[in-house]
Design an enzyme around this catalytic site. Structure first.
Site, PDB file in Angstrom:
ATOM      1  N   LYS A  33       0.847  -1.202   0.000  1.00 19.89           N
ATOM      2  CA  LYS A  33       0.000   0.000   0.000  1.00 19.89           C
ATOM      3  C   LYS A  33       0.882   1.251   0.000  1.00 19.89           C
ATOM      4  CE  LYS A  33      -0.284  -0.129   5.026  1.00 19.89           C
ATOM      5  NZ  LYS A  33      -1.026  -0.648   6.187  1.00 19.89           N
ATOM      6  N   ARG A 131     -10.948   0.419  14.016  1.00 22.50           N
ATOM      7  CA  ARG A 131     -10.768   1.105  12.734  1.00 22.50           C
ATOM      8  C   ARG A 131     -11.765   0.495  11.753  1.00 22.50           C
ATOM      9  NH1 ARG A 131      -4.610   1.116  10.477  1.00 22.50           N
ATOM     10  NH2 ARG A 131      -5.192  -0.994   9.970  1.00 22.50           N
ATOM     11  N   ARG A 212       1.221 -10.618   7.294  1.00 24.79           N
ATOM     12  CA  ARG A 212       1.121  -9.518   6.320  1.00 24.79           C
ATOM     13  C   ARG A 212       2.220  -8.503   6.637  1.00 24.79           C
ATOM     14  NH1 ARG A 212      -3.845  -9.723   8.864  1.00 24.79           N
ATOM     15  NH2 ARG A 212      -3.330  -7.684   9.721  1.00 24.79           N
ATOM     16  N   TYR A 261      12.198  31.485   6.472  1.00 30.07           N
ATOM     17  CA  TYR A 261      10.969  32.096   6.974  1.00 30.07           C
ATOM     18  C   TYR A 261      10.925  32.083   8.500  1.00 30.07           C
ATOM     19  CZ  TYR A 261       9.178  31.568   2.207  1.00 30.07           C
ATOM     20  OH  TYR A 261       8.988  31.629   0.861  1.00 30.07           O
ATOM     21  N   CYS A 308      11.301  25.153   3.663  1.00 25.64           N
ATOM     22  CA  CYS A 308      10.339  25.863   2.810  1.00 25.64           C
ATOM     23  C   CYS A 308       9.553  24.846   1.974  1.00 25.64           C
ATOM     24  CB  CYS A 308      11.061  26.811   1.851  1.00 25.64           C
ATOM     25  SG  CYS A 308      12.291  27.879   2.594  1.00 25.64           S
ATOM     26  N   ASP A 310       9.792  24.256  -1.232  1.00 26.06           N
ATOM     27  CA  ASP A 310      10.659  23.548  -2.187  1.00 26.06           C
ATOM     28  C   ASP A 310      12.148  23.690  -1.883  1.00 26.06           C
ATOM     29  OD1 ASP A 310       8.638  22.568  -4.097  1.00 26.06           O
ATOM     30  OD2 ASP A 310       8.267  24.700  -4.423  1.00 26.06           O
TER      31      ASP A 310
HETATM   32  C1  LIG Z   1      -0.244  -1.668   6.851  1.00 22.98           C
HETATM   33  C2  LIG Z   1      -0.815  -2.961   7.278  1.00 22.98           C
HETATM   34  C3  LIG Z   1       0.012  -4.084   7.451  1.00 22.98           C
HETATM   35  C4  LIG Z   1       1.525  -4.013   7.363  1.00 22.98           C
HETATM   36  O1  LIG Z   1       2.057  -3.373   8.499  1.00 22.98           O
HETATM   37  P1  LIG Z   1       3.642  -3.220   8.728  1.00 22.98           P
HETATM   38  O2  LIG Z   1       3.754  -2.678  10.106  1.00 22.98           O
HETATM   39  O3  LIG Z   1       4.108  -2.236   7.709  1.00 22.98           O
HETATM   40  O4  LIG Z   1       4.259  -4.544   8.545  1.00 22.98           O
HETATM   41  C5  LIG Z   1      -0.602  -5.301   7.730  1.00 22.98           C
HETATM   42  N1  LIG Z   1      -1.951  -5.396   7.867  1.00 22.98           N
HETATM   43  C6  LIG Z   1      -2.773  -4.329   7.721  1.00 22.98           C
HETATM   44  C7  LIG Z   1      -4.245  -4.505   7.871  1.00 22.98           C
HETATM   45  C8  LIG Z   1      -2.232  -3.085   7.444  1.00 22.98           C
HETATM   46  O5  LIG Z   1      -3.041  -2.011   7.325  1.00 22.98           O
END
Ligand SMILES: *Cc1c(COP(=O)(O)O)cnc(C)c1O
Length: 373
Positions: A33, A131, A212, A261, A308, A310
């Protein structure tokens, strides 16, 4: 070149192999992602696909981009897919995340019926992140309903942890117990998964059927606690991304003078200041001048002043011979020193995840390694 991101795809593949070996016999899914955590969705997905069980994206658009790039790996969309896009999701042959037992599930079933093929489904159970997901205490009935729906091919059930990068929290075990209890009636052929990188490292009991992993694939540690623990156990992860730019101008600022700035930085000695051609629009946090350093000629040089849109400023006074045109490393190695995404994140009050995920897609990426083809 204003700035350049170099991504070592072989390092990503080696990280995937190391993580796969760590979690076996659990399988490994690669989370790509957020443009593969800023590393570039399509090249990273291509490099990883042969080494992982599947790829996980957040948005359907990312899955479609991978299909358009001729990637036929199994894909799981972790985030919400609007009902109006269910046809596209079905046509892209992705696994859909379901956590609804009402209208949306019926809409998904009707798309599958019309298109004459079951929808691959992964059920999300919320065990404490609050969530997305079926509330764990009443997930059993919805899971049973998914399993009994002929338009659904229920592949798995999963959850996500809230505090797995810490060892002194019992909440991960609590979440795991909630998840296993909610999923206990599911058949044995339906996979259960829960761990992302940190949980897979610190909480082996959470690896279940599949892990994952996102951040670890890119060679970034989820937390200092994971780094300390796993380095001690011999796990090696290699940062895959380097971020470099060049000094475009130099100025001497007299004692008492300021840069940028708000005049937030004042010279306490005659100071050689270099101007960098990148700013927060290029992904460098606006507060990086408070504590971050970069590497110039193998030496650390502090960023100063307010970043800034850029441009940004670096104090070159202590870097012998520094000159306009010199390479500046924000993330990566220069000589015997190196800076990580986490170093930059920590100096900006955030984490490596946020630094890489916010690198704009418009900054050119250069791919290295055999996996780059
Ligand atoms: C982003 C995410 C992951 C991966 O998490 P990491 O900490 O980057 O390994 C796994 N499962 C879900 C649902 C996520 O949103």
């Amino acid at each position: 070149m204003i700035a350049e991101l170099t991504i070592d795809l072989d390092a990503i593949v080696r990280n995937a192999r190391a993580l796969a070996a760590l979690v076996a016999p659990a399988r490994l899914a690669a989370v790509v992602k957020a443009d593969a955590y800023g590393h570039g969705l399509v090249p990273v997905a291509r490099a990883l696909a042969p080494h992982v069980d599947r790829l996980c994206v957040y948005a359907l658009e990312e899955a479609v981009a991978l299909r358009d790039a001729a990637l036929d790996a199994p894909l799981h969309v972790l985030g919400p897919v609007p009902a109006s896009d269910l046809d596209v999701a079905h046509a892209a042959n992705v696994a859909l995340t379901l956590w609804d037992d009402g209208t949306y599930a019926r809409q998904a079933a009707s798309v599958a019926r019309r298109r004459r093929k079951p929808f691959a489904v992964q059920a999300k159970i919320d065990t404490g992140v609050a969530r997305l997901g079926l509330p764990y205490a009443r997930a059993g009935a919805a899971l049973a309903a998914y399993a009994a729906t002929p338009e659904f091919d229920l592949r798995g059930a999963f959850t996500h942890f809230a505090a797995a990068e810490e060892l002194d929290s019992s909440f991960t075990d609590e979440q795991l117990a909630r998840f296993l209890s909610a999923a206990r009636e599911l058949g044995g052929d339906i996979e259960r998964h829960a761990a992302a990188t940190a949980a897979a490292m610190l909480w082996p009991q959470t690896r279940l059927d599949l892990v994952r992993a996102g951040i670890g694939l890119y060679g970034i540690w989820p937390s200092s606690e994971t780094e300390l623990t796993m380095r001690g156990r011999g796990l090696r992860l290699e940062p895959a991304l380097s971020w470099r730019t060049r000094i475009v101008a130099e100025h001497t600022v007299d004692t008492g003078g300021s840069v940028g700035y708000g005049r937030s930085w004042r010279a306490e000695r005659p100071t050689l200041v270099g101007t960098l051609p990148i700013g927060y629009a290029e992904g460098l946090p606006r507060n990086a001048g408070e504590a971050a350093s970069v590497l110039v000629r193998g030496r650390r040089a502090p960023l100063i002043g307010r970043v800034c849109m850029d441009m940004a400023f670096v104090d070159l006074t202590d870097v012998a011979d520094a000159a306009a045109g010199d390479t500046v490393t924000l993330i990566g190695r220069d000589g015997s020193d190196a800076l990580s995404a986490d170093d930059l994140g920590a100096a900006c009050g955030t984490i490596g995840y946020e630094i890489v995920a916010r690198l704009p897609a418009a900054v050119p990426r250069r791919y290295e390694g055999a996996a780059a083809g």
